[in-house]
Enzyme design. Structure first.
Site, mmCIF file in Angstrom:
data_model
loop_
_atom_site.group_PDB
_atom_site.id
_atom_site.type_symbol
_atom_site.label_atom_id
_atom_site.label_comp_id
_atom_site.label_asym_id
_atom_site.label_seq_id
_atom_site.Cartn_x
_atom_site.Cartn_y
_atom_site.Cartn_z
ATOM 1 N N TYR A 135 -2.084 10.140 13.806
ATOM 2 C CA TYR A 135 -0.902 9.296 13.561
ATOM 3 C C TYR A 135 -0.763 8.946 12.073
ATOM 4 O O TYR A 135 0.331 8.982 11.510
ATOM 5 C CB TYR A 135 -1.000 8.028 14.421
ATOM 6 N N LYS A 156 8.617 8.783 14.388
ATOM 7 C CA LYS A 156 8.394 8.406 15.794
ATOM 8 C C LYS A 156 9.361 9.058 16.790
ATOM 9 O O LYS A 156 8.916 9.576 17.813
ATOM 10 C CB LYS A 156 8.404 6.881 15.932
ATOM 11 N N SER A 210 7.511 5.664 9.938
ATOM 12 C CA SER A 210 7.977 5.518 11.326
ATOM 13 C C SER A 210 9.191 6.365 11.665
ATOM 14 O O SER A 210 9.563 6.443 12.840
ATOM 15 C CB SER A 210 8.299 4.058 11.610
ATOM 16 N N VAL A 216 8.739 2.461 6.859
ATOM 17 C CA VAL A 216 8.375 1.601 5.725
ATOM 18 C C VAL A 216 8.267 2.378 4.414
ATOM 19 O O VAL A 216 8.103 1.777 3.352
ATOM 20 C CB VAL A 216 7.070 0.805 5.972
ATOM 21 N N TYR A 230 13.746 -1.714 15.443
ATOM 22 C CA TYR A 230 12.852 -2.820 15.809
ATOM 23 C C TYR A 230 13.636 -4.036 16.271
ATOM 24 O O TYR A 230 14.581 -3.898 17.024
ATOM 25 C CB TYR A 230 11.923 -3.171 14.633
HETATM 26 N N1 GLN Z 1 2.404 4.066 9.057
HETATM 27 C C1 GLN Z 1 3.090 2.813 9.251
HETATM 28 C C2 GLN Z 1 2.259 1.903 10.137
HETATM 29 O O1 GLN Z 1 1.817 2.354 11.137
HETATM 30 C C3 GLN Z 1 4.438 3.043 9.854
HETATM 31 C C4 GLN Z 1 5.208 1.769 10.076
HETATM 32 C C5 GLN Z 1 6.672 1.893 9.815
HETATM 33 O O2 GLN Z 1 7.147 2.785 9.141
HETATM 34 N N2 GLN Z 1 7.432 0.917 10.286
HETATM 35 O O3 GLN Z 1 2.055 0.763 9.852
#
Ligand code: GLN
Length: 411
Positions: free
Chosen positions: A193, A71, A68, A263, A245
């Site tokens: 994605y 993003k 993420s 993550v 978040y």
């Molecule tokens: N690829 C992960 C997902 O879409 C990214 C989530 C994250 O890093 N918080 O679940």
């Protein structure tokens, strides 16, 4: 450019890493099975200044998937290419206060709450140029490589692992598709994605990428303009309100740096105008943020006063000296200095306005001024005209600006 060995900033980073190293709470992400194979003890941090100097500590070369943390960079590419008005037809910019994978769509408009949660991020990927997943991913990768200043590879194992288990993300994409906010077919968006999330980076890359936001869109190492100043500011704003978040509010109080976590264990944090920081440590807290990454940034911020809203005390007066000369029909010379942003301009104009015409000509000497903010330039340069002239025909205000700081182009 990497900083030299006897580098005090590196020591500051190392000392913070030493203080958080013992924390073994949290757990590596395993909902994407391949992520569970990562070495949980890795710990690294890097800081890249807006001058392009990179300070590194710990496992700074260790690669992990960006997840993420991609993003904000993809949002930046989207607003840079399409403009904020077009992008916000597809995504809202409000903190969701919900987990990263929440079903978070506005009931009336069908827009995901923000581009930092999965639903919004998948929509952003769908807006990239190209009709196929490959074409969209190529646009994403090319953009992220310009932020990082080097070629990046995809971790194919993590990609396959997420592609074969990513049904929740597919479900989010279907919802945005049915609401009319997804910019492509579901498969095109989700496969691009998943590949985007599987790009392999290290803490050093994240520091340089974040520093590119800190400079207003120019990679400080390669010196390439990656996105516009507007896109950098908009993105940093979204990171400020939504990047961590459902921990975003708490994070802003405790750390005070616009940031984005992933993550894979990475965090990218920005101090606008100053630097970017990248951290890597794979164990995550319940919200999916790296435990030791959060601790590292919190400690760094507290120890070195890095909170973006830190009060630094009263600024130095921009008026270095004020002298009155009775010769030549009278002249008052105000020597100005340093950076003239809004409050400095306010001080100069308010303190000196009463002197205009009182004792001959008021001379504003900008020789020692390093910069005048774009918004203040007009007021200063219009002064001689608006003030008119003295009885002897000389202007009431004279501006001395040998380096042309009042005429400097924006940025
Ligand atoms: N690829 C992960 C997902 O879409 C990214 C989530 C994250 O890093 N918080 O679940």
């Amino acid at each position: 450019m990497a900083a030299a060995l006897g580098d005090p900033v590196r020591h500051a980073l190392e000392s913070v890493l030493d203080d958080v190293r013992d924390r073994t709470d949290g757990a590596v992400a395993d909902y994407i099975p391949e992520l569970a194979k990562v070495d949980p003890d890795r710990l690294g941090a890097a800081l890249a200044s807006t001058h392009g100097i990179v300070h590194e500590a710990g496992d700074v070369e260790a690669e992990f998937t960006i997840q993420s943390v991609s993003k904000p960079f993809v949002f930046a590419l989207a607003v840079d290419a399409l403009g904020l008005a077009e992008v916000t037809k597809h995504v809202d910019l409000e903190p969701s206060g919900e987990p990263f994978n929440a079903i978070s769509l506005d009931e009336a408009s069908g827009r995901p709450r923000n581009p930092m949660i999965n639903a919004g991020a998948i929509v952003m990927t769908s807006l990239m140029a190209g009709d196929t997943a490959d074409a969209k991913f190529d646009a994403v990768r090319a953009g992220i490589e310009r932020f990082a200043g080097r070629d990046l590879r995809v971790d194919e194992d993590v990609y396959s692992s997420e592609a074969s288990t990513g049904d929740r993300n597919r479900a989010l994409a279907y919802l945005t598709r049915s609401a009319g906010t997804l910019g492509s077919a579901v498969d095109v968006a989700t496969l691009a994605y998943f590949r985007q999330c599987s790009i392999s980076v290290n803490a050093r890359d994240l520091a340089i990428m974040a520093a590119t936001f800190a400079t207003g869109g120019v990679n400080p190492v390669t010196r390439e303009r990656v996105i516009s100043e507007d896109a950098a500011r908009w993105t940093t704003a979204v990171m400020t309100s939504c990047g961590m978040y459902d921990e975003s509010g708490d994070w802003m109080v405790r750390v005070g740096l616009p940031a984005k976590s992933g993550v894979g264990g990475g965090i990218a944090a920005v101090q606008p105008g100053q630097f970017g920081i990248g951290t890597f440590s794979p164990r995550l807290d319940a919200r999916g943020n790296s435990v030791r990454g959060v601790a590292t940034l919190e400690l760094l911020s507290q120890r070195h006063g890095l909170h973006m809203l830190q009060h630094h005390g009263a600024p130095l007066s921009p008026i270095a000296s004020l002298t009155r000369d009775d010769a030549d029909g009278g002249e008052t010379v105000a020597v100005l200095r340093g950076e003239i942003l809004f409050s400095e301009a306010e001080e100069v104009l308010t303190r000196l306005a009463p002197l205009v015409g009182d004792h001959g000509c008021l001379v504003l000497d900008f020789t020692a001024v390093t910069r005048v903010a774009a918004g203040s330039r007009k007021i200063f340069s219009a002064l001689p005209e608006t003030m008119g002239s003295l009885a002897d025909g000389r202007p009431r205000v004279e501006v001395r600006d040998p380096d042309g700081v009042l005429a400097a182009p924006v940025g």
